[in-house]
Design an enzyme around this catalytic site. Structure first.
Site, mmCIF file in Angstrom:
data_model
loop_
_atom_site.group_PDB
_atom_site.id
_atom_site.type_symbol
_atom_site.label_atom_id
_atom_site.label_comp_id
_atom_site.label_asym_id
_atom_site.label_seq_id
_atom_site.Cartn_x
_atom_site.Cartn_y
_atom_site.Cartn_z
ATOM 1 N N CYS A 154 -4.479 41.119 29.591
ATOM 2 C CA CYS A 154 -3.300 41.399 30.423
ATOM 3 C C CYS A 154 -3.660 40.923 31.819
ATOM 4 O O CYS A 154 -4.560 41.489 32.458
ATOM 5 C CB CYS A 154 -3.001 42.899 30.410
ATOM 6 S SG CYS A 154 -1.703 43.373 31.579
ATOM 7 N N CYS A 211 -4.646 50.395 26.939
ATOM 8 C CA CYS A 211 -4.979 49.370 27.924
ATOM 9 C C CYS A 211 -5.791 50.066 29.011
ATOM 10 O O CYS A 211 -5.463 51.198 29.369
ATOM 11 C CB CYS A 211 -3.700 48.781 28.523
ATOM 12 S SG CYS A 211 -4.028 47.550 29.816
ATOM 13 N N CYS A 238 -3.766 47.290 48.470
ATOM 14 C CA CYS A 238 -4.050 48.456 47.630
ATOM 15 C C CYS A 238 -4.226 49.761 48.399
ATOM 16 O O CYS A 238 -5.103 49.877 49.272
ATOM 17 C CB CYS A 238 -5.291 48.187 46.783
ATOM 18 S SG CYS A 238 -5.554 49.519 45.590
ATOM 19 N N CYS A 266 -12.018 53.323 46.733
ATOM 20 C CA CYS A 266 -12.559 52.083 46.168
ATOM 21 C C CYS A 266 -13.260 51.244 47.240
ATOM 22 O O CYS A 266 -12.789 51.123 48.370
ATOM 23 C CB CYS A 266 -11.438 51.277 45.511
ATOM 24 S SG CYS A 266 -12.051 49.803 44.677
ATOM 25 N N ARG A 272 5.753 41.074 32.090
ATOM 26 C CA ARG A 272 6.058 42.445 32.512
ATOM 27 C C ARG A 272 6.693 42.491 33.897
ATOM 28 O O ARG A 272 6.121 41.982 34.860
ATOM 29 C CB ARG A 272 4.781 43.290 32.516
ATOM 30 C CG ARG A 272 5.019 44.725 32.944
ATOM 31 C CD ARG A 272 3.772 45.503 32.777
ATOM 32 N NE ARG A 272 3.318 45.365 31.402
ATOM 33 C CZ ARG A 272 2.954 46.370 30.625
ATOM 34 N NH1 ARG A 272 2.988 47.580 31.080
ATOM 35 N NH2 ARG A 272 2.546 46.154 29.395
ATOM 36 N N CYS A 306 -8.944 44.936 48.806
ATOM 37 C CA CYS A 306 -7.677 44.313 48.395
ATOM 38 C C CYS A 306 -6.557 44.764 49.352
ATOM 39 O O CYS A 306 -6.260 45.967 49.452
ATOM 40 C CB CYS A 306 -7.339 44.701 46.966
ATOM 41 S SG CYS A 306 -8.737 44.476 45.842
ATOM 42 N N CYS A 365 -1.731 52.998 29.554
ATOM 43 C CA CYS A 365 -2.571 52.157 30.409
ATOM 44 C C CYS A 365 -3.300 53.032 31.414
ATOM 45 O O CYS A 365 -2.660 53.749 32.183
ATOM 46 C CB CYS A 365 -1.720 51.144 31.168
ATOM 47 S SG CYS A 365 -0.695 50.131 30.099
HETATM 48 N N1 SAM Z 1 -9.626 48.437 40.386
HETATM 49 C C1 SAM Z 1 -9.229 47.647 39.294
HETATM 50 C C2 SAM Z 1 -8.869 46.230 39.678
HETATM 51 O O1 SAM Z 1 -8.530 45.997 40.836
HETATM 52 O O2 SAM Z 1 -8.925 45.367 38.810
HETATM 53 C C3 SAM Z 1 -8.076 48.249 38.515
HETATM 54 C C4 SAM Z 1 -6.942 48.937 39.221
HETATM 55 S S1 SAM Z 1 -5.958 47.928 40.348
HETATM 56 C C5 SAM Z 1 -5.051 49.152 41.213
HETATM 57 C C6 SAM Z 1 -4.800 47.110 39.255
HETATM 58 C C7 SAM Z 1 -3.831 46.152 39.863
HETATM 59 O O3 SAM Z 1 -2.754 46.853 40.464
HETATM 60 C C8 SAM Z 1 -4.286 45.221 40.949
HETATM 61 O O4 SAM Z 1 -4.985 44.120 40.481
HETATM 62 C C9 SAM Z 1 -2.983 44.787 41.573
HETATM 63 O O5 SAM Z 1 -2.516 43.597 40.975
HETATM 64 C C10 SAM Z 1 -2.038 45.954 41.274
HETATM 65 N N2 SAM Z 1 -1.635 46.636 42.516
HETATM 66 C C11 SAM Z 1 -2.398 47.443 43.273
HETATM 67 N N3 SAM Z 1 -1.723 47.869 44.363
HETATM 68 C C12 SAM Z 1 -0.496 47.305 44.298
HETATM 69 C C13 SAM Z 1 0.646 47.344 45.145
HETATM 70 N N4 SAM Z 1 0.654 48.036 46.281
HETATM 71 N N5 SAM Z 1 1.743 46.659 44.781
HETATM 72 C C14 SAM Z 1 1.739 45.945 43.625
HETATM 73 N N6 SAM Z 1 0.692 45.870 42.784
HETATM 74 C C15 SAM Z 1 -0.427 46.524 43.128
HETATM 75 FE FE1 SF4 Z 2 -10.067 48.754 44.290
HETATM 76 FE FE2 SF4 Z 2 -7.446 48.678 44.575
HETATM 77 FE FE3 SF4 Z 2 -8.849 46.442 44.698
HETATM 78 FE FE4 SF4 Z 2 -8.588 47.719 42.330
HETATM 79 S S1 SF4 Z 2 -6.947 46.763 43.515
HETATM 80 S S2 SF4 Z 2 -10.455 46.834 43.211
HETATM 81 S S3 SF4 Z 2 -8.535 49.846 43.064
HETATM 82 S S4 SF4 Z 2 -8.977 48.157 46.137
#
Ligand code: SAM
Ligand code: SF4
Ligand code: DTB
Length: 340
Positions: free
Chosen positions: A213, A153, A85, A78, A285, A82, A122
């Site tokens: 959500c 979802c 992530c 990606c 949740r 973040c 989801c």
């Molecule tokens: N890429 C899209 C986005 O960021 O909206 C969708 C997938 S993203 C992985 C969905 C959500 O997963 C993120 O917004 C975050 O809140 C949660 N998430 C990702 N990594 C995480 C982690 N290590 N621990 C807890 N929640 C996490």
């Molecule tokens: Fe990309 Fe992870 Fe951020 Fe979603 S949460 S936009 S998958 S880096």
């Protein structure tokens, strides 16, 4: 009124205020102040949980929990940064970038999830935003999962108006898009898109008539004030998200937050309780982080008003409790799956 009875009334009111028993009418509010929210967080634990459970029982069966299963339909690589992530290309976490899955492979997984007791499927993609041609494939997935009799979802990143309308027309039930943290702390976690970008996509989803959500992550080094700010943003939206995931950070080696001190689990329970009180009609949740949580803390989360979870051994890329551990926990707590 005699002096004696006035004093008595005052005492009863004070007792109610001190013990968190006020403000429990049926109003769904959208005008929460930081001070009010901070006061909820500061209540004695027992008073907070009692208030949350009281609010919860007004609208929900306290022994039913909605169960969803997650699948990463497009993993890794990606372009966003973040900090939590494992799927960001910016960090070396060992997650390999993969292409969007084939529709039939996703539907085979959805069938297994249904057999495992999930009522909602989801599907998550590691995109900043989808390409229009990706939306064609995701719409086929949505139609296929709905044909199995499950709710759908998806979480695909930022959307355009047209993409949102196409997902809605395919029958999408929920769109997940988290605000993640407070507006103030957001810049410490993500630099490649703004808080307003997130809110704009949520507005599009809401306007299109798809259920929203949206929640966030705690345990990323934020202060309690940031948890207050995050819940304020969610609860002061013109309509509360129908589903509010509260994630405990899953620390993944290689991400910038992998060395964060663990958040006190009781503070996590407090966050759930405050979310329940502020958004009384929403599903709250107990989301990521259950794998490393004790059964007792999870039980407290349900007592605090959490009524939705992810089931199945995997979240997107990280582990979730195995089915037998969850079955045993639900048996011991007398928790049943919430029917559709
Ligand atoms: N890429 C899209 C986005 O960021 O909206 C969708 C997938 S993203 C992985 C969905 C959500 O997963 C993120 O917004 C975050 O809140 C949660 N998430 C990702 N990594 C995480 C982690 N290590 N621990 C807890 N929640 C996490
Ligand atoms: Fe990309 Fe992870 Fe951020 Fe979603 S949460 S936009 S998958 S880096
Ligand atoms: C949400 O709030 N949590 C889920 C879902 N929405 C998409 C994702 C949690 C991801 C945890 C890290 C991983 O497994 O990659």
């Amino acid at each position: 009124m005699t002096l004696e009875s006035a004093t008595h009334t005052e005492t009863v009111e004070n007792h109610a205020a001190i013990h968190g028993e006020t403000g429990q009418d049926d109003t769904v509010r959208h005008d929460w102040s930081r001070d009010e929210i901070a006061a909820l967080f500061s209540l004695p634990f027992n008073d907070l949980i009692f208030q949350a459970q009281t609010v919860h029982r007004r609208r929900f069966d306290p022994n039913q929990v909605q169960m969803s299963t997650l699948l990463s339909i497009k993993t890794g690589g990606c372009s966003e940064d973040c900090a939590y992530c494992p799927q960001s290309a910016a960090y070396d976490t060992g997650v390999k970038a993969e292409k969007l899955m084939a529709v039939q492979a996703v539907l085979a997984e959805a069938r297994r999830a249904k057999d495992g007791g999930a009522t909602r499927y989801c599907m998550g993609a590691a995109w900043r935003s989808p390409k229009d041609r990706d939306i064609d494939t995701v719409c086929e997935m949505i139609e296929g999962v709905r044909a199995l009799g499950m709710e759908t979802c998806v979480t695909l990143g930022m959307l355009t108006d047209n993409q949102t309308a196409r997902l809605r027309d395919a029958g999408l039930d929920y769109y997940n898009h988290n605000i993640d943290t407070s507006e103030e702390y957001y810049g410490e976690i993500i630099t490649t898109r703004t808080y307003q970008d997130r809110l704009d996509t949520l507005g599009r989803v809401r306007d299109a008539g798809i259920h929203v959500c949206s929640g966030g992550i705690v345990g990323m080094g934020e202060a309690r004030d940031d948890r207050v700010g995050m819940l304020k943003t969610l609860a002061n939206m013109p309509k509360h998200p129908e589903s509010v995931p509260i994630n405990m950070l899953v620390k993944v080696e290689g991400t910038p937050v992998d060395d964060q001190a663990a958040l006190d689990p009781l503070e996590f329970v407090r966050t759930i309780a405050v979310a329940r009180i502020m958004m009384p009609e929403s599903m709250v949740r107990l989301s990521a982080g259950r794998e490393t949580m004790s059964d007792e803390i999870q039980a407290l989360c349900f007592l605090a008003g959490a009524n939705s979870i992810f089931v199945g051994p995997k979240l997107l890329t990280t582990d979730n409790p195995e089915r037998d551990r969850d079955d045993s926990l639900f048996d011991r707590l007398g928790i049943e799956s919430m029917p559709l």
